[in-house]
Design an enzyme around this catalytic site. Structure first.
Site, PDB file in Angstrom:
ATOM      1  CE  LYS A  70      99.478  41.135  38.415  1.00  0.00           C
ATOM      2  NZ  LYS A  70     100.464  40.761  37.348  1.00  0.00           N
ATOM      3  CG  ASN A  91     100.823  45.944  36.291  1.00  0.00           C
ATOM      4  OD1 ASN A  91     100.334  46.596  35.333  1.00  0.00           O
ATOM      5  ND2 ASN A  91     102.165  45.673  36.303  1.00  0.00           N
ATOM      6  CG  ASP A 106     101.806  42.472  34.225  1.00  0.00           C
ATOM      7  OD1 ASP A 106     102.712  42.680  34.801  1.00  0.00           O
ATOM      8  OD2 ASP A 106     100.876  42.069  35.048  1.00  0.00           O
ATOM      9  N   GLY A 133      95.525  34.492  33.915  1.00  0.00           N
ATOM     10  CA  GLY A 133      95.172  35.868  33.886  1.00  0.00           C
ATOM     11  C   GLY A 133      96.546  36.345  33.110  1.00  0.00           C
ATOM     12  CB  ALA A 134     100.090  35.259  33.178  1.00  0.00           C
ATOM     13  CG  LEU A 226     104.676  34.485  30.634  1.00  0.00           C
ATOM     14  CD1 LEU A 226     103.299  35.187  31.038  1.00  0.00           C
ATOM     15  CD2 LEU A 226     105.366  35.399  29.787  1.00  0.00           C
TER      16      LEU A 226
HETATM   17  P1  ATR Z   1      98.088  33.205  36.258  1.00  0.00           P
HETATM   18  O1  ATR Z   1      97.233  34.393  36.783  1.00  0.00           O
HETATM   19  O2  ATR Z   1      99.544  33.258  36.715  1.00  0.00           O
HETATM   20  O3  ATR Z   1      98.045  33.143  34.825  1.00  0.00           O
HETATM   21  P2  ATR Z   1      96.135  31.390  36.881  1.00  0.00           P
HETATM   22  O4  ATR Z   1      95.041  32.185  36.558  1.00  0.00           O
HETATM   23  O5  ATR Z   1      95.930  30.498  38.180  1.00  0.00           O
HETATM   24  O6  ATR Z   1      97.676  32.048  37.090  1.00  0.00           O
HETATM   25  O7  ATR Z   1      96.473  30.495  35.657  1.00  0.00           O
HETATM   26  C1  ATR Z   1      97.163  29.329  35.718  1.00  0.00           C
HETATM   27  C2  ATR Z   1      97.284  28.479  34.437  1.00  0.00           C
HETATM   28  O8  ATR Z   1      98.254  27.432  34.697  1.00  0.00           O
HETATM   29  C3  ATR Z   1      96.149  28.017  33.876  1.00  0.00           C
HETATM   30  O9  ATR Z   1      96.007  28.029  32.509  1.00  0.00           O
HETATM   31  C4  ATR Z   1      95.957  26.613  34.295  1.00  0.00           C
HETATM   32  O10 ATR Z   1      94.992  25.600  33.428  1.00  0.00           O
HETATM   33  P3  ATR Z   1      93.646  25.584  33.813  1.00  0.00           P
HETATM   34  O11 ATR Z   1      92.803  26.706  33.405  1.00  0.00           O
HETATM   35  O12 ATR Z   1      93.248  24.212  33.245  1.00  0.00           O
HETATM   36  O13 ATR Z   1      93.416  25.312  35.493  1.00  0.00           O
HETATM   37  C5  ATR Z   1      97.426  26.205  34.131  1.00  0.00           C
HETATM   38  N1  ATR Z   1      97.865  25.085  35.089  1.00  0.00           N
HETATM   39  C6  ATR Z   1      98.132  25.085  36.302  1.00  0.00           C
HETATM   40  N2  ATR Z   1      98.559  23.837  36.838  1.00  0.00           N
HETATM   41  C7  ATR Z   1      98.527  22.773  35.647  1.00  0.00           C
HETATM   42  C8  ATR Z   1      98.896  21.580  35.511  1.00  0.00           C
HETATM   43  N3  ATR Z   1      99.157  20.715  36.422  1.00  0.00           N
HETATM   44  N4  ATR Z   1      98.616  21.227  34.011  1.00  0.00           N
HETATM   45  C9  ATR Z   1      98.300  21.922  33.327  1.00  0.00           C
HETATM   46  N5  ATR Z   1      97.913  23.358  33.218  1.00  0.00           N
HETATM   47  C10 ATR Z   1      97.942  23.960  34.408  1.00  0.00           C
END
Ligand code: ATR
Length: 291
Positions: A70, A91, A106, A133-134, A226
């Site tokens: 993206k 997207n 999105d 990202g989301a 989401l």
């Molecule tokens: P996307 O593009 O779908 O938003 P991403 O950029 O990988 O995916 O972001 C994932 C989000 O989920 C992040 O905010 C991540 O927190 P961190 O920035 O601290 O990594 C959060 N996340 C993933 N696993 C987690 C967990 N076990 N506990 C808390 N937050 C989590």
């Protein structure tokens, strides 16, 4: 019927095997009698530039872009829409004379989904969970649509700070407040709209929510996850248990697709057509809404 005049749209990403986008676009094309097919294309890391060039050479009408491209796709575009530029993620690609222009559907997709559920952003106090990202796109939506205060809670505070600073500066108003997830007890005593934008609770890890403390949920009047697989996430269950309304992300998926379809075909999709596609999407995913 595919014939000599059929136009092609598609999705590039990796993986693409589980995408629901072909259901959305091929159903829309069918319902609106457009001679168009939509297919997934799995693109290897390193092959992105060639994929965009090849898509243009093959006269593709448009593309959707998903994980992990993206942001990576932006250097290969012939133009980018203002909102997509601000969000830093694209997207949807729309063919023009020189190549493809990038859009982000999105964020407007989420907005249309929220409007259709009667969820207000304007003037609301919002808790936004996540800073990936989301979540960035949601933070922009809240800032641009006049949320009062948005508490951006993330496991790693640094990421929340970066996103908050960027969104505040690009949106031209100071409304995003970064916080560490672990500090949720310090949130003000208010009633919130909460938007769940982390990957926690996503299939197959369905028995988890990013915050599991019931007290937290007693302050949430509306929860929007989401995630749409599962369609009843742990987060949603916790919101409902404390008397709030809860929604999954399938309508956001629907409307990001509908808006992309509108951009490619220069049409406006009637609401009842969009809702018919939604029923088909739910059926394909085995979702039965308990109303
Ligand atoms: P996307 O593009 O779908 O938003 P991403 O950029 O990988 O995916 O972001 C994932 C989000 O989920 C992040 O905010 C991540 O927190 P961190 O920035 O601290 O990594 C959060 N996340 C993933 N696993 C987690 C967990 N076990 N506990 C808390 N937050 C989590």
């Amino acid at each position: 019927m595919i014939n000599g005049n059929t136009r092609t749209c598609g999705l590039i990403g990796n993986p693409v095997e589980h995408t629901m986008s072909p259901v959305i676009h091929n159903t829309l094309a069918d319902m609106l009698s457009h001679n168009l097919v939509y297919v997934p294309f799995s693109v290897e890391e390193g092959g992105l530039k060639d994929a965009i060039k090849g898509a243009f050479a093959l006269n593709l009408l448009g593309l959707n872009v998903t994980v992990p491209y993206k942001s990576k796709v932006i250097p290969f575009l012939s133009g980018i829409d203002d909102l997509a530029q601000k969000i830093g993620a694209v997207n949807t690609l729309v063919r023009n004379s020189e190549g493809f222009a990038g859009y982000n559907t999105d964020m407007p997709g989420l907005y249309r989904a929220m409007c259709s559920e009667g969820i207000e952003i304007q003037g609301q106090d919002v808790i936004l969970l996540g800073a990936g990202g989301a979540a960035r796109a949601v933070a922009f939506l809240c800032a641009l649509k006049g949320a009062n205060k948005v508490y951006l809670l993330n496991r790693s505070l640094e990421k929340a700070v970066v996103v908050a600073e960027e969104v505040n500066s690009k949106a031209g108003r100071e409304c995003i407040y970064p916080m560490a997830l672990a500090e949720y007890r310090q949130l003000p005593e208010k009633s919130f709209l909460a938007i769940q934008a982390t990957s926690v609770g996503l299939y197959p890890d369905t028995d988890r929510a990013v915050i599991e403390d019931q007290d937290f949920y007693s302050r949430i009047h509306t929860g929007y996850d989401l995630i749409y697989k599962p369609a009843d996430t742990k987060f949603m269950q916790l919101v409902k248990k404390q008397g709030g309304r809860a929604f999954h992300g399938l309508k956001m998926l629907l409307y990001q697709g509908v808006i992309a379809y509108e951009l490619w075909n220069h049409v406006s999709v009637p609401e009842e057509t969009a809702l018919q596609v939604y029923e088909i999407l739910k059926e394909k995913m085995g979702i039965r809404e308990l109303l």
